[in-house]
Design a protein around this motif. Structure first.
Motif, mmCIF file in Angstrom:
data_model
loop_
_atom_site.group_PDB
_atom_site.id
_atom_site.type_symbol
_atom_site.label_atom_id
_atom_site.label_comp_id
_atom_site.label_asym_id
_atom_site.label_seq_id
_atom_site.Cartn_x
_atom_site.Cartn_y
_atom_site.Cartn_z
ATOM 1 N N TRP A 78 44.743 51.521 32.491
ATOM 2 C CA TRP A 78 43.426 51.075 32.925
ATOM 3 C C TRP A 78 42.382 51.953 32.260
ATOM 4 O O TRP A 78 42.435 53.179 32.398
ATOM 5 C CB TRP A 78 43.284 51.221 34.441
ATOM 6 C CG TRP A 78 43.888 50.099 35.202
ATOM 7 C CD1 TRP A 78 45.141 50.057 35.727
ATOM 8 C CD2 TRP A 78 43.280 48.858 35.512
ATOM 9 N NE1 TRP A 78 45.354 48.860 36.356
ATOM 10 C CE2 TRP A 78 44.216 48.112 36.237
ATOM 11 C CE3 TRP A 78 42.027 48.298 35.248
ATOM 12 C CZ2 TRP A 78 43.932 46.815 36.700
ATOM 13 C CZ3 TRP A 78 41.758 47.023 35.720
ATOM 14 C CH2 TRP A 78 42.701 46.294 36.437
ATOM 15 N N ASP A 114 36.581 53.749 32.868
ATOM 16 C CA ASP A 114 35.318 53.129 33.286
ATOM 17 C C ASP A 114 35.548 51.836 34.059
ATOM 18 O O ASP A 114 34.750 51.474 34.915
ATOM 19 C CB ASP A 114 34.430 52.847 32.082
ATOM 20 C CG ASP A 114 33.942 54.124 31.420
ATOM 21 O OD1 ASP A 114 33.987 55.184 32.076
ATOM 22 O OD2 ASP A 114 33.513 54.064 30.248
ATOM 23 N N GLU A 115 36.642 51.127 33.768
ATOM 24 C CA GLU A 115 36.951 49.853 34.426
ATOM 25 C C GLU A 115 37.437 50.065 35.865
ATOM 26 O O GLU A 115 37.130 49.294 36.758
ATOM 27 C CB GLU A 115 38.016 49.112 33.615
ATOM 28 C CG GLU A 115 38.455 47.797 34.182
ATOM 29 C CD GLU A 115 37.614 46.611 33.739
ATOM 30 O OE1 GLU A 115 37.753 45.555 34.366
ATOM 31 O OE2 GLU A 115 36.822 46.730 32.788
ATOM 32 N N ILE A 116 38.199 51.134 36.087
ATOM 33 C CA ILE A 116 38.833 51.311 37.400
ATOM 34 C C ILE A 116 38.157 52.364 38.282
ATOM 35 O O ILE A 116 38.323 52.356 39.497
ATOM 36 C CB ILE A 116 40.333 51.644 37.217
ATOM 37 C CG1 ILE A 116 41.087 51.410 38.523
ATOM 38 C CG2 ILE A 116 40.534 53.027 36.660
ATOM 39 C CD1 ILE A 116 42.574 51.447 38.403
ATOM 40 N N THR A 163 42.312 44.947 32.476
ATOM 41 C CA THR A 163 40.923 44.769 32.900
ATOM 42 C C THR A 163 40.975 43.993 34.220
ATOM 43 O O THR A 163 41.998 43.377 34.540
ATOM 44 C CB THR A 163 40.098 43.961 31.886
ATOM 45 O OG1 THR A 163 40.655 42.641 31.790
ATOM 46 C CG2 THR A 163 40.084 44.630 30.504
ATOM 47 N N LEU A 164 39.887 44.000 34.935
ATOM 48 C CA LEU A 164 39.828 43.238 36.179
ATOM 49 C C LEU A 164 40.034 41.751 35.891
ATOM 50 O O LEU A 164 40.757 41.065 36.612
ATOM 51 C CB LEU A 164 38.499 43.485 36.896
ATOM 52 C CG LEU A 164 38.362 42.932 38.299
ATOM 53 C CD1 LEU A 164 39.479 43.421 39.218
ATOM 54 C CD2 LEU A 164 37.006 43.295 38.876
ATOM 55 N N GLU A 165 39.450 41.251 34.816
ATOM 56 C CA GLU A 165 39.619 39.838 34.438
ATOM 57 C C GLU A 165 41.089 39.508 34.164
ATOM 58 O O GLU A 165 41.597 38.476 34.606
ATOM 59 C CB GLU A 165 38.770 39.536 33.207
ATOM 60 C CG GLU A 165 38.866 38.104 32.737
ATOM 61 C CD GLU A 165 38.021 37.844 31.501
ATOM 62 O OE1 GLU A 165 38.431 36.997 30.697
ATOM 63 O OE2 GLU A 165 36.957 38.476 31.338
#
Length: 131
Positions: free
Chosen positions: A73, A76-78, A107-109
Motif C-alpha cells: 500500500w 499516502d493512500e493508506i 489502491t482503494l479503487e
C-alpha cells in the motif's frame, strides 16, 4: 475488536465493506442468508491470489486482507485509515523493500474492484448452487 468500516456499498445484490486491518485494508462481502449455514466456503468463491482470510462471522461476513507477501500500500493512500505507529512501521519497511518489482500495488479503487469481484463470485455461487 474489528475497526470500523471506511466504506460500505452494495454490489451484485450483496452488502460490501472495506475496513482497516494492521497496515492494510480488508475487503468484505456479506453472504446471503441461504449461504450462512454452510460449514465451509467453497473454493469457487475464493478471491484469486488472496483466498479468504476472514469469516464467515455470525452475520455472514467473509473477506480477505491485503497484507500477503508482496502486497503493498502506498503510504499516502493508506495513512488516513491506520494508526501513526503503523505508518511508522510502513516507512521503515519501505526502505527495506525499495525497488521490489513483483509486488501488488494496492489502491482503494483496486480494493473496491476486488471486493466486488468477490461479491460476484458469491452471488454466482448462490444462483448456480440453487440455494
Amino acid at each position: 475488536m474489528p475497526r470500523e468500516p471506511i466504506k460500505e456499498w452494495t454490489a451484485h445484490g450483496l452488502a460490501c465493506r472495506i475496513a482497516p486491518g494492521f497496515k492494510c485494508l480488508n475487503g468484505y462481502v456479506q453472504l446471503p442468508k441461504e449461504l450462512r449455514t454452510i460449514d465451509r466456503i467453497p473454493r469457487d468463491i475464493y478471491v484469486p491470489l488472496h483466498g479468504l482470510n476472514h469469516g464467515p462471522d455470525d452475520d455472514g461476513w467473509i473477506g480477505f486482507h491485503t497484507l500477503h507477501a508482496w502486497d503493498h500500500w502506498p503510504i499516502d493512500e493508506i495513512a488516513p485509515y491506520i494508526s501513526e505507529d503503523e505508518v511508522t512501521v510502513m516507512r521503515w519497511e519501505a526502505q527495506i523493500f525499495k525497488g521490489e518489482d513483483d509486488r501488488i500495488e494496492w489502491t482503494l479503487e483496486m480494493l473496491v474492484e476486488t471486493t466486488e469481484a468477490l461479491a460476484l463470485r458469491v452471488a454466482s455461487y448462490a444462483i448456480t448452487s440453487r440455494i
